[in-house]
Design an enzyme around this catalytic site. Structure first.
Site, PDB file in Angstrom:
ATOM      1  CD  GLU A  10      -1.766  -2.373   1.614  1.00  0.00           C
ATOM      2  OE1 GLU A  10      -0.571  -2.639   1.890  1.00  0.00           O
ATOM      3  OE2 GLU A  10      -2.696  -3.187   1.762  1.00  0.00           O
ATOM      4  CG  PHE A  57      -9.690  -9.999  10.812  1.00  0.00           C
ATOM      5  CD1 PHE A  57      -8.431 -10.384  11.269  1.00  0.00           C
ATOM      6  CD2 PHE A  57      -9.934 -10.008   9.445  1.00  0.00           C
ATOM      7  CE1 PHE A  57      -7.444 -10.766  10.375  1.00  0.00           C
ATOM      8  CE2 PHE A  57      -8.952 -10.399   8.555  1.00  0.00           C
ATOM      9  CZ  PHE A  57      -7.702 -10.773   9.018  1.00  0.00           C
ATOM     10  CD  GLN A  58      -7.347  -7.467   7.163  1.00  0.00           C
ATOM     11  OE1 GLN A  58      -8.238  -7.202   6.377  1.00  0.00           O
ATOM     12  NE2 GLN A  58      -6.176  -7.968   6.779  1.00  0.00           N
ATOM     13  CE  LYS A  90     -17.194  -6.671   3.014  1.00  0.00           C
ATOM     14  NZ  LYS A  90     -16.551  -7.982   3.300  1.00  0.00           N
ATOM     15  CG  MET A 142      22.909  12.138   3.278  1.00  0.00           C
ATOM     16  SD  MET A 142      24.041  13.265   2.421  1.00  0.00           S
ATOM     17  CE  MET A 142      23.017  13.881   1.083  1.00  0.00           C
TER      18      MET A 142
END
Lengths: 185, 579
Positions: free
Chosen positions: B48, B110-111, B160, B477
């Protein structure tokens, strides 16, 4: 020609020393923030203060216009003039913030706070507490045989003064709402 | 109409044709709608974070907001780095996240994650939509907020059950918002600036990403203003391309790794005109020594950027294009005056600084110097229709120094947040937006590995992105700072166990090219350009090259380091605490 022109250790100030002691003195400002009354708006305001390291001395919030879904947040904060300006600009760019007023600089304003004091004691101390309450125009909102609960409304300084006076008389608990403020006229 | 159908309809009505995303349980209804239509093309990323960076580059190279669709919980938390990156660089991105159904919110489902809570500080604004009837309006508001005023990322969290439920759709025309940033600058302030421009002896334009965000017209007006006044111009990393890098008045980038002439001119100027930049600490160096003798004007659309760090004398709140248009109007009306005699002397001083030739480096016939690699890449690609993305580190600074950007929206790099791993997905976003163009990601090997999974995305969609990796087997760097600050103790800054990048390319189905000899470099770059498909170019470069010029931390613009000889003791104790 000295192209590099390096002078070593000329200053202890760092690029990040934005809020150093060298800056101007702190000022106390009361801000009125009109916001859309939607979920999370208070979290956005508080998150701004904590995330950027600004002070909150007191904060009150309630809906003031049910039809217009508008709430008013009154924040008392302190900082250098530059920080105060930053706070106002940062508040102004929160999307659900409609308006920010700095009541401290926008002409005269009135500030009021409500507080409750529970003073426990007997005998002369109990009588003295009542006398003081009278002087401060405090209301007795609850009483038992060994305690009074006073309601004091006024400026934060008046409430501080009352707290100092009743502390030796048996102050056992206090609650303050924080400042609500309006500009005059 | 169902909530999920509304999402697709709102995207179509907002003119969206491209979405970067990754499906999951809480966004399945929306993915089902995406399956059943052809207006919007969905690009499946591999992580993502990659979706948001790709959308950022899509936005930066087109000027349109980038759109991301991810699921709840880990989908949303993985997007957080991209959101913060877009916030710091003011990039319009609309991220849609799925959420567990409203009746399960708060149950540690969940999630489930508190997505609006987590992303509140890293978005310009975000919304949790609890009612399908409010969904369309919220989505249109999201596009409005993302692309109005100072652009930024927004997020809409859609449970949802809201996706499944039916509601009333409304089009973008019905969207009402009190958020209407002021575009026109105050004419009195603009006149004050013009008056200062007329008499200035040592003026300079200091431009930033705000010029690019304001659109192509802003860049055009800027060019007109620079040509008309003959003032010198420098730019931040974010603003490269708004004024052409091959233009006569161009001083090069300024700041920590900016050009000597640009920083010296900033330090010595008597009128600094900041156009859409924000006095970032990479630019200012030591604040109390920042351009001490100058009158400062600042054009910015964000009131909180003005006087945040540097006190300015002439603040102008407004959109760059609108303000530049008015500046030109007022300046012309007042008789097109400049102090041309003083300007001539000023240009003479600047030419003396240019003679330092701060970008010169020790050449080598056996080892490829990273600067040489980028000079050759520049020479062989400058006539192409070209977009450059970068990762973060030395290679990024060298790309900014040694490559030339003659147009806006051609340069995609993570400036404010400094996100290693930005470049690979960004190259994909830019290539999606410009399928026929040459897209090169100038990378370091360590940054490149951070989001290399997106090579799979490039392969899946046939995106011929060129990954040009300057491989020094170091976190360059970090190594440079350890050399300057920490007694050459190179703690954890080696890239050990590196993959064979050629085999890695082949494993993805791409082409791999290895080059380690300066004599072979041109041919190898030509081979990369000729290949019709994604390429991973492993360019083995000098391992211990430092990036110069450099303003060491805690120092001023006129205290630059120009080369290795100068670095001993360059940073004192107070400077060493800075980043």
């Amino acid at each position: 020609m000295n192209a590099l022109n390096i002078t070593k250790g000329t200053s202890s100030k760092s690029a990040y020393n934005l809020r150093s002691g060298h800056a101007d003195l702190n000022e106390r400002h009361t801000l009125a923030v009109l916001v859309a009354n939607e979920p999370g708006v208070l979290a956005r305001v508080i998150g701004l203060f904590s995330g950027r390291g600004y002070n909150i001395e007191s904060l009150t919030v309630a809906e003031v216009d049910h039809q217009g879904h508008t709430s008013r947040i009154t924040i008392v904060t302190s900082g250098t003039p530059q920080i105060i300006e930053q706070i106002k600009a940062q508040l102004g760019r929160i999307i659900p913030v409609y308006d920010v007023h700095d009541l401290t600089v926008e002409g005269p304003s009135v500030e009021r706070e409500l507080s409750l004091f529970k003073v426990s004691g007997k005998g002369e101390k109990r009588v003295e507490a009542l006398r003081l309450a009278d002087v401060f125009r405090a209301n007795v909102v609850d009483s038992t045989l060994d305690s009074f609960t006073f309601e004091v409304v006024g400026s934060p300084e008046k409430i501080d003064a009352f707290a100092e006076l009743v502390r030796p008389l048996g102050l056992s608990e206090m609650a303050r709402t924080g400042v609500a403020a309006l500009s005059r006229g | 109409m169902s909530g999920s159908k509304m999402v697709v309809q709102a995207l179509i009505d907002q003119g969206v044709d491209t979405v970067f995303g990754y499906p999951g349980g809480a966004v399945l209804p929306i993915y089902d709608e995406i399956f059943q239509q052809n207006s919007i093309k969905h690009f499946l990323v591999r992580h993502e974070q990659g979706a948001v960076h790709a959308a950022e580059a899509y936005a930066r190279s087109t000027g349109k907001p980038g759109v991301v669709l991810v699921t709840s919980g880990p989908g949303a938390t993985n997007a957080v780095t991209g959101l913060t990156d877009a916030l710091m660089d003011s990039i319009p991105v609309v991220v849609l996240t799925g959420q567990v159904p409203t009746f399960m919110i708060g149950s540690d489902a969940f999630q489930e994650a508190d997505t609006v809570g987590i992303t509140r500080p890293c978005t310009k604004h975000n919304w949790l939509v609890k009612d399908t009837d409010a969904l369309a309006h919220t989505l249109h508001s999201a596009f409005h907020v993302a692309s109005s005023g100072r652009p930024g990322p927004v997020l809409v969290d859609i449970p949802k059950d809201v996706q499944f439920a039916n509601g009333t759709y409304e089009g973008p025309a019905k969207m009402k918002s009190h958020y209407q940033p002021k575009l026109k600058g105050d004419l009195e302030a603009i006149t004050a600036l013009v008056a200062a421009m007329e008499v200035a002896q040592k003026p300079i334009f200091y431009t930033g990403g705000g010029v690019i965000n304001s659109g192509p017209i802003a860049s055009q007006l800027l060019r007109e203003l620079v040509a008309a006044t003959n003032f010198p111009i420098t730019s931040t990393l974010m603003g490269l391309g708004s004024y052409p890098g091959n233009g006569d008045n161009w001083l090069g980038m300024l700041g920590m790794h900016g050009l000597y002439e640009a920083n010296m001119a900033m330090h010595d100027c008597d009128l600094m005109i900041n156009i859409g930049a924000r006095f970032d600490d990479r630019i200012t160096g030591r604040l109390d020594a920042f351009s001490p003798g100058s009158t400062k004007a600042h054009i910015d659309i964000d009131a909180s950027s003005i006087n945040k760090v540097i006190h300015v004398d002439i603040p102008i709140l407004g959109d760059v294009a609108h303000v530049l248009e008015d500046i030109l109007k007022v300046w012309k009306a007042r008789g097109r005056k400049t102090n041309s005699k003083a300007l001539k002397t000023w240009w003479g001083e600047i030419d003396d600084w240019r003679k330092i030739r701060c970008l010169d480096y020790a050449t080598d016939s056996k080892v490829i110097k990273p600067q040489y690699a980028l000079e050759r890449l520049e020479a062989l690609t400058k006539d192409h229709d070209r977009y450059i993305t970068t990762e973060v580190g030395q290679h990024q600074m060298w790309a900014a120094q040694y490559m030339t950007f003659n147009d806006p929206n051609r340069w995609m790099t993570s400036g404010g947040l400094g996100t290693m791993g930005y470049g690979v997905p960004a190259s994909i976003g830019a290539q999606v937006a410009h399928p026929g163009s040459l897209v090169i990601n100038v990378a370091g090997e360590a940054s490149w590995l951070m989001n290399m999974q997106e090579m799979g995305t490039a392969m899946q969609y046939g995106l011929p992105v060129k990954q040009f990796i300057l491989n020094n087997e170091r976190l360059g760097m970090v190594r440079q700072w350890q050399e300057l600050l920490h007694g050459e103790r190179y703690s954890q800054s080696w890239s050990e166990s590196l993959p064979d990048f050629v085999k890695l390319a082949e494993a993805f189905g791409a082409k791999g090219i290895l080059c380690s000899d300066p004599a072979d470099l041109d041919e190898a770059i030509m081979e990369m350009l000729a290949y019709d498909g994604p390429v991973i170019f492993d360019c083995l470069v000098e391992k211990h090259e430092n990036c110069f010029p450099m303003i060491p931390s805690g120092k001023a613009h006129n205290e630059m380091l120009l080369g290795d000889a100068a670095i001993k003791g360059a940073i004192d104790a107070s400077g060493s605490v800075l980043v």
